[in-house]
Design a protein around this motif. Structure first.
Motif, short mmCIF file in Angstrom:
data_model
loop_
_atom_site.label_atom_id
_atom_site.label_comp_id
_atom_site.label_asym_id
_atom_site.label_seq_id
_atom_site.Cartn_x
_atom_site.Cartn_y
_atom_site.Cartn_z
N MET A 1 0.84 -1.21 0.00
CA MET A 1 0.00 0.00 0.00
C MET A 1 0.87 1.25 0.00
N GLU B 1 2.24 4.79 0.80
CA GLU B 1 2.04 5.67 1.95
C GLU B 1 1.69 7.06 1.44
N GLY C 1 12.38 3.16 -21.47
CA GLY C 1 12.48 3.38 -20.02
C GLY C 1 13.86 3.84 -19.59
N GLU D 1 18.16 10.25 -8.27
CA GLU D 1 18.51 8.93 -8.76
C GLU D 1 17.23 8.16 -8.99
N GLN E 1 14.09 2.22 -10.32
CA GLN E 1 13.33 1.53 -11.37
C GLN E 1 12.03 0.94 -10.81
N GLY E 2 12.07 0.61 -9.54
CA GLY E 2 10.87 0.04 -8.90
C GLY E 2 9.74 1.05 -8.85
N TYR F 1 8.97 2.03 -13.47
CA TYR F 1 8.16 1.17 -14.34
C TYR F 1 6.69 1.11 -13.93
N PRO F 2 6.40 0.98 -12.64
CA PRO F 2 4.98 1.08 -12.27
C PRO F 2 4.38 2.42 -12.70
N LEU G 1 5.22 4.22 -15.32
CA LEU G 1 4.97 4.16 -16.76
C LEU G 1 3.68 3.37 -17.04
N LEU G 2 3.50 2.31 -16.28
CA LEU G 2 2.29 1.51 -16.45
C LEU G 2 1.04 2.32 -16.08
N ARG G 3 1.18 3.07 -14.97
CA ARG G 3 0.05 3.87 -14.50
C ARG G 3 -0.34 4.91 -15.55
N GLN H 1 0.14 4.69 -18.69
CA GLN H 1 -0.51 3.99 -19.80
C GLN H 1 -1.96 3.72 -19.48
N GLN H 2 -2.19 3.25 -18.24
CA GLN H 2 -3.56 2.92 -17.83
C GLN H 2 -4.45 4.14 -17.92
N LYS H 3 -3.87 5.30 -17.68
CA LYS H 3 -4.65 6.53 -17.76
C LYS H 3 -4.71 7.08 -19.18
N ARG H 4 -4.08 6.35 -20.13
CA ARG H 4 -4.08 6.73 -21.54
C ARG H 4 -3.33 8.05 -21.78
#
Lengths: 901, 114
Positions: free
Chosen positions: B1, B3, B29, B45, B48-49, B52-53, B55-57, B59-62
């Motif tokens: 979750m 914070e 990326g 700095e 990557q953790g 990448y999420p 970038l995915l988010r 994308q999900q939001k178009r």
């Protein structure tokens, strides 16, 4: 926060887990390679570059985790995880799970069953168009509150229907039985004689064929019938072509013109409906006969008060024209209230009781969960050490309790389904009980109850357990499971509330049981064993020319009754037989105006007293064992031409001649000529004078829980009788065995007259208390359940507390405490909680049992004896529940206990 | 979750990614991460953790699209490009950020009370 498209993308992500993960793996490895290339370009050796790149990139798994969280629906995935984990936990503690599921199944199942009743009987809308507009209309009598439920007379009905301007429809009906002949055996049909607009006022049309026409209310045009769906299936082969279908009812042909829908039902179950029509000069069609019921539909915007005022004004107008109507008004009341108002208090009491049972069950489960969570402290500590935060733990616990309550609810649903089938679907018990189904409302109710229950019993222990996060002390080997003082206080509070609720429920069921015991021990005034009863229905051909001036029954009616009684009495095994216009417990349904001639005659009709009247013939009193108190019974010598005599019941004797001998008094059963307004009575009318020759015990004609009304018996041969007389036959053996011999006797006399409503008097008595019996059984059951749950609760808490205090008790005993002082200490702890709970329960009971008053019969809602008995029972049970753990405490071996330390 | 603290960072990262793609055109990326590090003079700095999420988010939001392609070094890589919706978002977010930055600047730069 979430847009639809991103949720859709996430759902896609959640279902395509592996593909996404593979994609990401590839992406990350190309990222890594690019990083390595750059580092090499900067002059690092390839090995060093790779090492550095891996360090920069970080933990691959963590990235994948974070990515997956974003890709899928973490909420649902966590939920699935919780459910899987929860199910595993439930399997790990099978004993706990079984106890919890059984408790919940009983608690929720009972709630579902009772709610199904409430839903089917009270909540489901009446199956008519705009049922909220429907009202019952009735006559009000200045001198009498409950005369014939406010029935009205046919001419009054017609005037009200024509003159009112507050109702968009006003219809009338009365129940009648018809003999259907033409088949192998004659059959008696329950039917309703209705005004032609009956179905249109209800707003329900026949499913097949047509409705009545207004003209069919006229004598001669009235030979049409509309039948019920089930009658159509059983008697007309469900033939959709109704042309030429006729029924022979009481010897006359009726055309079947319509079939009602299968789901149509009315308050009085009926197989067919025929229009209400009166032949000219029919005595029933006068202002003297109040026997038809009315209902109407309010015009939009009209209130019940306005409609009542409207009808009342019309009634007053009628009374000016017809003086015999003096003192009779009109009023309306909600249709629904008239039909169902009487059962609402009983059902509400049951619903409340069953709700309390579930509350107790919740308290018990909360207790159990808290005891168990103490045992799970280590597991909780490990989970929080591995990164589960408090919300996550809370969610896990709530998921577990919801799982339990949903499983319990599912089983409860099945239990409810089968227990509802145990309730006979006769309207003797509850109106509309045949309409009770487990529909979607019931399912929704059960789901809600299960969810609320799960949260209710799960939340407190969950909050508590999730707070137990102190990793260090809990993981320490041998760490003692000491629960905090707060925990103990909470559990003590739960026990107190449990005891309070149990006391409340037990008092409720105690009162119901006492009330029922009083009801079944009411002196019925007759003895019901070895008595068979049945009803006949004589067609108009038995009395072709009714004459209001005739003394006694028509010749053919009298002959039929006399020969029937004589032949039945000749059947071997029959001890006595007689007939009566209507049997005990069938209702106070025949009222007459009464004058005792040794008192001054009231000056006008509306000041005459009403009494109940029954016409009898044969050995009616002997058949029912109605005891003679004084004088003599009616006998075979009281005939049409002998002096007119009457027998009265004790209530009447006490009311009119409290200090005198009733025998020999003269009475009238119809108004004296002197006060009759001119033109009301037929020419030649003369009030018959009856001499009282006997006093008999009060037989209950109305409900057992109502005091019998003053009543006069006269012979069928000497005064008015009816066309649907009932018979009572006393036999040596099983009365039902005599039924077939009686049927053949009846068939010999007239093959077209069916023997209807054949039953034993014992069944009649039992049916008359069916509703209070059901209430009592259910309340008793709930009370017992509450008692068991509460005692288990007390036991559980004390046993747990003893196991927690083992070492303390050990030390005390090592220091010289005697076994009895340890016993006293533990007992004292339990009994103190019980006492507090009982005190609170007492206050609750005093406040709440008042709501039961209307379903109690001759028991006060605060009946001291019941309260005392319940206190005693609960105290004894609680003592027992406390004693077992207390005794265990005295068995503590100080050495073993201290080694624990 | 996530914070509460991460939410601010997340929004900031989204804005940085959108701005980078808007300025530079389609990028993989690695390219995005390098670019942000460079612009920040290596003060930031990239984790990557988180990247990448994010970038995915997006994308999900178009707001961005992703397409497999070949990098300058002939390596298979996923290329991200900003969409029309993403540009609109960028304008809104940028204004937002500037407003907050201005407020913060005034607040921190204003006279300090003892």
């Amino acid at each position: 926060m979430f847009s639809l498209s991103s949720i859709l993308a996430r759902i896609k992500g959640a279902t395509r887990h592996s593909a996404t993960a593979g994609d990401l793996g590839e992406e990350l490895s190309s990222h890594l390679e690019m990083l390595v290339e750059e580092k090499t370009r900067q002059g690092m050796s390839p090995e060093e570059a790779r090492r550095q790149a891996l360090l920069t990139l970080g933990n691959n798994t963590q990235i994948q985790e974070a990515y997956r969280d974003q890709a899928g629906l973490p909420f649902f995935e966590v939920l699935l995880q919780d459910i899987r984990y929860g199910l595993r936990t439930l399997r790990r503690y099978p004993g706990f799970t079984a106890v919890a599921v059984i408790t919940l199944a009983l608690g929720i199942g009972a709630n579902t069953a009772i709610f199904s009743l409430v839903n089917g009987v009270l909540l489901r809308p009446l199956p008519y168009a705009h049922p909220e507009q429907l009202v019952s209309a009735f006559s009000t009598f200045k001198t009498l509150q409950n005369f014939l439920d406010g029935s009205t007379s046919p001419p009054d009905f017609r005037t009200l229907r024509a003159q009112n301007h507050t109702l968009s429809g006003l219809s009338a009906y009365y129940g009648a039985a018809w003999n259907l002949t033409g088949g192998e055996n004659p059959e008696r049909l329950q039917s309703l004689v209705v005004s032609a607009d009956y179905f249109s006022t209800l707003g329900v049309m026949p499913a097949l064929g047509r409705n009545f026409l207004p003209g069919e209310e006229h004598w001669g045009a009235h030979h049409v019938a509309i039948v019920s769906d089930s009658f159509w299936r059983t008697h007309l082969n469900a033939d959709r072509d109704l042309s030429g279908k006729t029924l022979t009812l009481n010897g006359e042909a009726y055309n079947v013109i319509g079939v009602m829908p299968a789901d149509f039902y009315v308050e009085r179950p009926a197989q067919l409906w025929v229009p209400m029509a009166w032949k000219p000069k029919d005595n029933d069609d006068t202002h003297n006969n109040y026997f038809i019921s009315m209902f109407g539909r309010l015009r939009p915007g009209v209130t019940q008060a306005q409609a009542s005022a409207d009808l009342n004004a019309i009634m007053i107008g009628i009374a000016q024209q017809f003086p015999e109507n003096k003192g009779i008004g009109g009023a309306v009341r909600s249709f629904r209230e008239t039909w169902l108002g009487d059962v609402r208090p009983a059902l509400m009491v049951l619903l409340a009781a069953v709700g309390f049972v579930l509350l107790i069950a919740c308290v018990n489960l909360a207790n159990l969960l808290m005891a168990r969570s103490a045992g799970r402290q280590k597991e909780i500590a490990i989970r929080s050490a591995l990164g589960a935060n408090r919300t996550r733990l809370l969610r896990q616990f709530i998921t577990e309790s919801l799982l339990l309550s949903l499983i319990g609810g599912g089983i409860g649903l099945v239990l409810a389904y089968f227990s509802l089938r145990l309730i006979p679907s006769t309207t003797d018990i509850l109106p509309r009980v045949d309409q009770v189904r487990m529909d979607h409302w019931v399912l929704l109710f059960t789901l809600c109850v299960a969810v609320v229950t799960g949260i209710l019993f799960g939340l407190m222990p969950a909050l508590q357990s999730s707070r137990l996060g102190g990793v260090n002390e809990n993981l320490k080997e041998g760490g003692r499971n000491t629960s905090s003082a707060g925990n103990q206080r909470l559990r003590a509070g739960l026990v107190v509330s449990e005891v309070a609720l149990a006391l409340l429920l037990l008092i409720g069921s105690g009162l119901a049981i006492k009330s029922f015991a009083k009801l079944v021990h009411v002196n019925a005034g007759f003895s019901s064993d070895h008595v068979l009863t049945f009803t006949t229905n004589l067609p108009d051909s038995y009395d072709p020319q009714p004459d209001p001036l005739r003394i006694g029954a028509a010749t053919r009616v009298a002959e039929f009754l006399e020969s029937n009684i004589a032949r039945i009495e000749q059947i071997p095994g029959v001890k006595a037989a007689g007939c009566v216009s209507s049997l005990p417990l069938h209702g106070e349904n025949w009222g007459k105006l009464f004058v005792a001639l040794d008192r001054p005659i009231p000056p006008s009709m509306d000041q005459l007293d009403h009494i109940q009247y029954r016409s009898v013939l044969g050995d009616y009193f002997a058949a029912l064992h109605i005891p003679l108190i004084k004088g003599r019974l009616l006998n075979d010598h009281d005939r049409k031409d002998s002096p007119y005599v009457a027998v009265v019941n004790q209530t009447l004797a006490k009311k009119y001649w409290p200090q005198q001998d009733p025998i020999g008094k003269t009475v009238l059963l119809s108004p004296p000529e002197s006060i009759l307004p001119p033109g009301v009575a037929p020419p030649g009318y003369h009030a018959q004078k009856f001499t009282v020759v006997g006093v008999v015990a009060d037989a209950h004609y109305g409900n057992m829980n109502e005091a019998p009304l003053p009543l006069v018996y006269a012979s069928v041969l000497q005064h008015d009788s009816n066309m649907s007389p009932s018979f009572a036959v006393r036999t040596d053996g099983d009365p039902l065995l005599a039924a077939s011999s009686i049927r053949s006797v009846l068939k010999q006399i007239d093959k077209d007259i069916p023997m209807a409503r054949v039953m034993t008097m014992e069944d009649t008595v039992s049916n008359s208390v069916a509703q209070p019996r059901l209430e009592t059984i259910l309340l008793g059951l709930f009370g017992a359940l509450a008692l068991i749950l509460a005692s288990v609760g007390i036991y559980g808490v004390l046993a747990y507390s003893v196991s927690q205090r083992t070492s303390e008790i050990g030390i005390r005993m090592a220091l010289g405490a005697s076994r009895s002082s340890v016993l006293g200490m533990v007992l004292g702890q339990g009994l103190r909680l019980t006492a507090i709970g009982m005190a609170i329960g007492f206050v609750l009971a005093v406040a709440l049992t008042r709501l039961m008053a209307s379903i109690l019969f001759s028991v006060s809602p605060t009946d001291p004896a019941t309260f005392a008995a319940v206190f005693l029972v609960l105290a004894v049970i609680a003592m027992l529940a406390c004693y077992l753990p207390a005794r265990r405490a005295t068995k503590v071996d100080p050495l073993v206990a201290l080694r624990y330390e | 979750m996530p914070e509460a603290k991460a939410d601010v960072l997340q929004g900031t990262l989204d804005l940085m990614v959108l701005k980078t793609l808007d300025a530079m055109g389609p990028l993989h990326g690695y390219g995005i991460a390098r670019r942000i590090e460079q612009v920040s003079d290596n003060l930031l700095e990239m984790n990557q953790g988180t990247l990448y999420p994010a970038l995915l988010r997006l994308q999900q939001k178009r707001w961005i699209t992703a397409k497999w392609g070949v990098s300058e070094n002939n390596r298979k890589a996923k290329f991200y490009a900003i969409t029309e919706a993403g540009r609109k978002r960028l304008v809104v977010e940028a204004e937002n950020w500037e407003r907050i930055a201005a407020v913060m600047g005034r607040l921190l730069g204003g006279p300090q009370e003892a």
